[in-house]
Design a protein around this motif. Structure first.
Motif, PDB file in Angstrom:
ATOM      1  N   ILE A  14       0.816  -1.159  -0.084  1.00 57.24           N
ATOM      2  CA  ILE A  14      -0.141   0.099   0.062  1.00 57.24           C
ATOM      3  C   ILE A  14       0.890   1.117   0.091  1.00 57.24           C
ATOM      4  CG2 ILE A  14      -1.358   1.494   1.659  1.00 57.24           C
ATOM      5  CD1 ILE A  14      -2.882  -1.222   2.141  1.00 57.24           C
ATOM      6  N   PHE A  15       1.823   1.396   0.971  1.00 60.87           N
ATOM      7  CA  PHE A  15       2.960   2.435   0.833  1.00 60.87           C
ATOM      8  C   PHE A  15       3.904   2.591  -0.396  1.00 60.87           C
ATOM      9  CE2 PHE A  15       1.489   2.860   5.092  1.00 60.87           C
ATOM     10  CZ  PHE A  15       1.808   3.932   5.495  1.00 60.87           C
ATOM     11  N   PRO A  73      -0.356   3.941  -5.896  1.00 59.52           N
ATOM     12  CA  PRO A  73      -0.808   4.474  -7.388  1.00 59.52           C
ATOM     13  C   PRO A  73      -1.169   3.271  -8.419  1.00 59.52           C
ATOM     14  CG  PRO A  73       0.782   5.686  -6.797  1.00 59.52           C
ATOM     15  CD  PRO A  73       0.893   4.678  -5.523  1.00 59.52           C
ATOM     16  N   THR A  74      -0.524   2.318  -8.283  1.00 59.11           N
ATOM     17  CA  THR A  74      -0.776   1.202  -9.271  1.00 59.11           C
ATOM     18  C   THR A  74      -1.636   0.401  -8.794  1.00 59.11           C
ATOM     19  OG1 THR A  74       1.658   1.145  -9.645  1.00 59.11           O
ATOM     20  CG2 THR A  74       0.331  -0.735 -10.421  1.00 59.11           C
ATOM     21  N   HIS A  75      -2.181   0.369  -7.342  1.00 61.82           N
ATOM     22  CA  HIS A  75      -3.077  -0.408  -6.742  1.00 61.82           C
ATOM     23  C   HIS A  75      -4.515   0.317  -7.164  1.00 61.82           C
ATOM     24  CE1 HIS A  75      -1.083  -3.587  -5.167  1.00 61.82           C
ATOM     25  NE2 HIS A  75      -0.413  -3.049  -4.188  1.00 61.82           N
ATOM     26  N   GLN A  77      -7.453   2.935   0.007  1.00 59.40           N
ATOM     27  CA  GLN A  77      -7.992   4.298  -0.484  1.00 59.40           C
ATOM     28  C   GLN A  77      -7.778   5.169   0.883  1.00 59.40           C
ATOM     29  OE1 GLN A  77     -12.083   3.656  -2.201  1.00 59.40           O
ATOM     30  NE2 GLN A  77     -12.935   5.585  -0.639  1.00 59.40           N
ATOM     31  N   HIS A  78      -8.119   4.831   2.117  1.00 59.09           N
ATOM     32  CA  HIS A  78      -7.833   5.725   3.266  1.00 59.09           C
ATOM     33  C   HIS A  78      -6.596   6.403   3.451  1.00 59.09           C
ATOM     34  CE1 HIS A  78      -8.871   7.126   7.323  1.00 59.09           C
ATOM     35  NE2 HIS A  78      -7.671   6.709   7.684  1.00 59.09           N
ATOM     36  N   HIS A  79      -5.383   5.360   3.037  1.00 60.63           N
ATOM     37  CA  HIS A  79      -4.003   5.946   3.046  1.00 60.63           C
ATOM     38  C   HIS A  79      -3.944   6.979   2.080  1.00 60.63           C
ATOM     39  CE1 HIS A  79       0.186   6.083   3.416  1.00 60.63           C
ATOM     40  NE2 HIS A  79       0.155   5.893   2.184  1.00 60.63           N
ATOM     41  N   ALA A  80      -4.498   6.915   0.861  1.00 62.45           N
ATOM     42  CA  ALA A  80      -4.378   7.950  -0.332  1.00 62.45           C
ATOM     43  C   ALA A  80      -4.835   9.180   0.104  1.00 62.45           C
ATOM     44  CB  ALA A  80      -5.024   7.109  -1.504  1.00 62.45           C
ATOM     45  N   SER A  97      -5.695  10.023   3.498  1.00 57.08           N
ATOM     46  CA  SER A  97      -5.105  10.521   4.742  1.00 57.08           C
ATOM     47  C   SER A  97      -3.983   9.689   5.041  1.00 57.08           C
ATOM     48  CB  SER A  97      -6.565  10.433   5.865  1.00 57.08           C
ATOM     49  OG  SER A  97      -5.852  10.869   6.921  1.00 57.08           O
ATOM     50  N   PRO A  98      -3.068  10.287   4.539  1.00 57.56           N
ATOM     51  CA  PRO A  98      -1.590   9.474   4.476  1.00 57.56           C
ATOM     52  C   PRO A  98      -0.858   9.410   6.125  1.00 57.56           C
ATOM     53  CG  PRO A  98      -1.291  11.590   3.419  1.00 57.56           C
ATOM     54  CD  PRO A  98      -2.845  11.215   3.598  1.00 57.56           C
ATOM     55  N   ALA A  99      -1.804   9.869   6.831  1.00 57.84           N
ATOM     56  CA  ALA A  99      -1.234  10.133   8.362  1.00 57.84           C
ATOM     57  C   ALA A  99      -1.126   8.752   9.051  1.00 57.84           C
ATOM     58  CB  ALA A  99      -2.000  11.115   9.044  1.00 57.84           C
ATOM     59  N   THR A 100      -1.515   7.646   8.662  1.00 62.89           N
ATOM     60  CA  THR A 100      -1.882   6.424   9.038  1.00 62.89           C
ATOM     61  C   THR A 100      -0.370   5.714   8.880  1.00 62.89           C
ATOM     62  OG1 THR A 100      -4.152   6.219   9.001  1.00 62.89           O
ATOM     63  CG2 THR A 100      -3.019   4.202   9.508  1.00 62.89           C
ATOM     64  N   GLY A 101       0.241   5.205   9.651  1.00 58.02           N
ATOM     65  CA  GLY A 101       1.771   4.632   9.419  1.00 58.02           C
ATOM     66  C   GLY A 101       1.548   3.131   8.964  1.00 58.02           C
ATOM     67  N   GLN A 102       2.566   2.643   8.585  1.00 59.18           N
ATOM     68  CA  GLN A 102       2.494   1.329   7.840  1.00 59.18           C
ATOM     69  C   GLN A 102       2.217   0.115   8.822  1.00 59.18           C
ATOM     70  OE1 GLN A 102       5.666   0.813   4.944  1.00 59.18           O
ATOM     71  NE2 GLN A 102       5.866  -1.220   5.392  1.00 59.18           N
ATOM     72  N   GLN A 103       2.946   0.301  10.088  1.00 62.34           N
ATOM     73  CA  GLN A 103       2.557  -0.655  11.101  1.00 62.34           C
ATOM     74  C   GLN A 103       1.119  -0.600  11.597  1.00 62.34           C
ATOM     75  OE1 GLN A 103       4.692  -2.976  11.799  1.00 62.34           O
ATOM     76  NE2 GLN A 103       6.091  -2.255  10.350  1.00 62.34           N
TER      77      GLN A 103
END
Length: 204
Positions: free
Chosen positions: A110-111, A115-117, A179-182, A184-190
């Motif tokens: 996701i990180f 864009p490709t997803h 979609q949520h990360h795109a 609102s990218p504040a959420t961390g990968q972990q």
């Protein structure tokens, strides 16, 4: 001399095919850049040709139309994605290890490849209306189902009890978090990996 001619022609044909495939791969890279920025509906063949530094006529030499080019791009990317997921599962034994490895791999993707997803989901939606995308979408989804079936077995379950409907649950969670990360990218990968792990605990 005559006996060696067919072999030489065959080698030449193989070289030409390899060069053609390499050129198609370069064009696909340029196409992906444009599609990731503009989306399917807003990207024309002229946009792609400009990115690839080709004339429109030369682009048509390699790809018949936009649908063929985009299907090629998405299929090539998803093949790499499937190999990446299978590699993440390799060597993991036991339910907890399988869930953790798969969740971390999906979150990283996701990180790294968001864009490709997004393009994949765009094309998948288009397949509901455009039959030219349906074979590609079906092939990719079957590959994703097989990866989840592999995780199911490695988690200790009987392969006969696996249902492809479990894929829809994983896919829904992945799409929502992507979609949520795109947006609102504040959420961390972990944190995303932890959310995915909670979903996979219910699936696996």
């Amino acid at each position: 001399m005559m006996d060696s001619l067919p072999e030489k022609l065959q080698q030449r044909a193989q070289r030409n095919a390899q060069k053609r495939n390499e050129k198609k791969a370069l064009i696909a890279d340029s196409a992906l850049q444009a599609l990731q920025e503009l989306g399917f509906a807003n990207t024309s063949l002229r946009d792609i040709a400009a990115r690839a530094d080709l004339s429109l006529g030369m682009l048509h030499y390699y790809f018949e139309d936009k649908a063929e080019l985009i299907a090629y791009c998405v299929l090539a990317y998803k093949a790499d994605f499937l190999a990446y997921l299978k590699s993440a599962l390799d060597g993991s034994e036991g339910r907890e290890a399988v869930i953790q490895r798969l969740a971390e791999a999906l979150a990283a993707s996701i990180f790294n490849d968001g864009p490709t997803h997004r393009l994949w989901y765009d094309i998948r939606n288009q397949a509901l209306f455009d039959p030219s995308f349906r074979d590609t979408v079906n092939d990719i989804e079957q590959g994703l189902i097989e990866v989840l079936a592999q995780a199911w077995v490695q988690a200790g379950h009987d392969v006969g009890a696996f249902s492809p409907l479990l894929y829809s649950a994983m896919d829904g969670a992945f799409r929502y978090l992507m979609q949520h990360h795109a947006m609102s990218p504040a959420t961390g990968q972990q944190d995303i990996a932890a959310d995915l792990a909670r979903v996979l605990e219910r699936i696996l």
